[in-house]
Design a protein around this motif. Structure first.
Motif, PDB file in Angstrom:
ATOM      1  N   MET A   1      -0.694  -0.084  -1.363  1.00 47.35           N
ATOM      2  CA  MET A   1      -0.797   0.223   0.055  1.00 47.35           C
ATOM      3  C   MET A   1       0.264   1.254   0.420  1.00 47.35           C
ATOM      4  SD  MET A   1      -0.437  -2.481   3.136  1.00 47.35           S
ATOM      5  CE  MET A   1      -0.397  -1.953   4.801  1.00 47.35           C
ATOM      6  N   PRO A   2      -0.155   2.389   0.966  1.00 50.81           N
ATOM      7  CA  PRO A   2       0.829   3.415   1.317  1.00 50.81           C
ATOM      8  C   PRO A   2       1.767   2.950   2.421  1.00 50.81           C
ATOM      9  CG  PRO A   2      -1.399   4.109   1.936  1.00 50.81           C
ATOM     10  CD  PRO A   2      -1.506   2.772   1.290  1.00 50.81           C
ATOM     11  N   GLN A   3       2.991   3.429   2.344  1.00 46.35           N
ATOM     12  CA  GLN A   3       3.985   3.108   3.363  1.00 46.35           C
ATOM     13  C   GLN A   3       4.284   4.363   4.166  1.00 46.35           C
ATOM     14  OE1 GLN A   3       7.405   1.351   1.543  1.00 46.35           O
ATOM     15  NE2 GLN A   3       6.316  -0.474   0.917  1.00 46.35           N
TER      16      GLN A   3
ATOM     17  N   HIS B   1      -1.108  15.380   1.374  1.00 47.29           N
ATOM     18  CA  HIS B   1      -1.349  13.944   1.165  1.00 47.29           C
ATOM     19  C   HIS B   1      -0.795  13.131   2.339  1.00 47.29           C
ATOM     20  CE1 HIS B   1      -2.433  15.295  -2.787  1.00 47.29           C
ATOM     21  NE2 HIS B   1      -1.203  15.737  -2.988  1.00 47.29           N
ATOM     22  N   THR B   2      -1.077  13.593   3.545  1.00 46.72           N
ATOM     23  CA  THR B   2      -0.628  12.910   4.759  1.00 46.72           C
ATOM     24  C   THR B   2      -1.633  11.847   5.172  1.00 46.72           C
ATOM     25  OG1 THR B   2      -1.674  14.622   6.086  1.00 46.72           O
ATOM     26  CG2 THR B   2       0.670  14.917   5.613  1.00 46.72           C
ATOM     27  N   SER B   3      -1.244  11.029   6.120  1.00 45.32           N
ATOM     28  CA  SER B   3      -2.122   9.989   6.650  1.00 45.32           C
ATOM     29  C   SER B   3      -3.221  10.626   7.502  1.00 45.32           C
ATOM     30  CB  SER B   3      -1.292   9.041   7.523  1.00 45.32           C
ATOM     31  OG  SER B   3      -2.128   8.188   8.264  1.00 45.32           O
ATOM     32  N   PRO B   4      -4.391   9.989   7.590  1.00 44.05           N
ATOM     33  CA  PRO B   4      -5.423  10.497   8.499  1.00 44.05           C
ATOM     34  C   PRO B   4      -5.063  10.209   9.965  1.00 44.05           C
ATOM     35  CG  PRO B   4      -6.206   8.520   7.389  1.00 44.05           C
ATOM     36  CD  PRO B   4      -4.869   8.856   6.793  1.00 44.05           C
ATOM     37  N   PHE B   5      -4.066   9.352  10.181  1.00 47.92           N
ATOM     38  CA  PHE B   5      -3.655   8.990  11.534  1.00 47.92           C
ATOM     39  C   PHE B   5      -2.619   9.976  12.052  1.00 47.92           C
ATOM     40  CE2 PHE B   5      -4.907   5.063   9.365  1.00 47.92           C
ATOM     41  CZ  PHE B   5      -6.000   4.719  10.161  1.00 47.92           C
ATOM     42  N   GLU B   6      -2.611  10.159  13.364  1.00 43.62           N
ATOM     43  CA  GLU B   6      -1.719  11.148  13.970  1.00 43.62           C
ATOM     44  C   GLU B   6      -0.840  10.542  15.053  1.00 43.62           C
ATOM     45  OE1 GLU B   6      -4.280  14.234  15.454  1.00 43.62           O
ATOM     46  OE2 GLU B   6      -4.711  15.004  13.445  1.00 43.62           O
TER      47      GLU B   6
ATOM     48  N   GLU C   1       0.782  11.659  10.199  1.00 42.57           N
ATOM     49  CA  GLU C   1       1.915  10.854   9.756  1.00 42.57           C
ATOM     50  C   GLU C   1       2.184  11.087   8.264  1.00 42.57           C
ATOM     51  OE1 GLU C   1       0.976   7.094  12.703  1.00 42.57           O
ATOM     52  OE2 GLU C   1       0.063   7.148  10.721  1.00 42.57           O
ATOM     53  N   LEU C   2       3.458  11.024   7.876  1.00 41.75           N
ATOM     54  CA  LEU C   2       3.822  11.150   6.466  1.00 41.75           C
ATOM     55  C   LEU C   2       3.797   9.790   5.796  1.00 41.75           C
ATOM     56  CD1 LEU C   2       6.784  13.699   6.445  1.00 41.75           C
ATOM     57  CD2 LEU C   2       4.333  14.114   6.211  1.00 41.75           C
ATOM     58  N   LEU C   3       3.399   9.789   4.534  1.00 42.76           N
ATOM     59  CA  LEU C   3       3.323   8.575   3.712  1.00 42.76           C
ATOM     60  C   LEU C   3       4.250   8.714   2.512  1.00 42.76           C
ATOM     61  CD1 LEU C   3      -0.577   8.326   3.614  1.00 42.76           C
ATOM     62  CD2 LEU C   3       0.976   6.997   5.069  1.00 42.76           C
TER      63      LEU C   3
ATOM     64  N   PHE D   1       9.981  -4.300   4.311  1.00 42.53           N
ATOM     65  CA  PHE D   1       8.873  -5.204   4.542  1.00 42.53           C
ATOM     66  C   PHE D   1       9.249  -6.590   4.062  1.00 42.53           C
ATOM     67  CE2 PHE D   1       6.579  -1.161   4.426  1.00 42.53           C
ATOM     68  CZ  PHE D   1       5.817  -1.286   5.571  1.00 42.53           C
ATOM     69  N   VAL D   2       8.829  -7.589   4.798  1.00 44.31           N
ATOM     70  CA  VAL D   2       9.079  -8.974   4.412  1.00 44.31           C
ATOM     71  C   VAL D   2       7.914  -9.426   3.546  1.00 44.31           C
ATOM     72  CG1 VAL D   2       9.351 -11.326   5.256  1.00 44.31           C
ATOM     73  CG2 VAL D   2      10.319  -9.414   6.558  1.00 44.31           C
TER      74      VAL D   2
END
Length: 109
Positions: A1-3, A71-76, A82-84, A106-107
């Protein structure tokens, strides 16, 4: 899962000798763990990305010359992708800027 990448995440250049943290200036309201989230506009030399020690190509200071984050996120955020942790940015000099390790905590359950 990308962070997602946040302020102070360590970046490296494969032609530089030392990592440097990213400084987020592209937006001022989206945070993860209290740190601003990075976008594709966080690529200004010496503002967002500091030098990476000595450049193995130039044999002098490794001043970044980022071209465009890939290779950025599709979300803006505010129209900026956004950077991953998988994002990378070619350097005009010939290197490749990428993420060393995301700064998020992350927990695990």
């Amino acid at each position: 899962m990308p962070q997602y990448i946040t302020n102070t995440t360590q970046l490296k250049c494969d032609k530089g000798t030392s990592p440097t943290p990213i400084t987020v200036t592209s937006q001022s309201f989206m945070c993860i763990d209290g740190k601003l989230q990075a976008t594709e506009d966080d690529k200004q030399p010496n503002t967002n990305i500091k030098p990476f020690g000595t450049c193995r190509i130039l044999r002098s200071s490794c001043n970044p010359a980022p071209v465009k984050w890939q290779h950025t996120s599709p979300f803006e955020i505010d129209g900026k992708k956004e950077l991953l942790d998988s994002s990378a940015c070619p350097c005009f000099i010939g290197g490749k800027i990428s993420v060393v390790k995301p700064a998020q905590n992350f927990v695990e359950e």
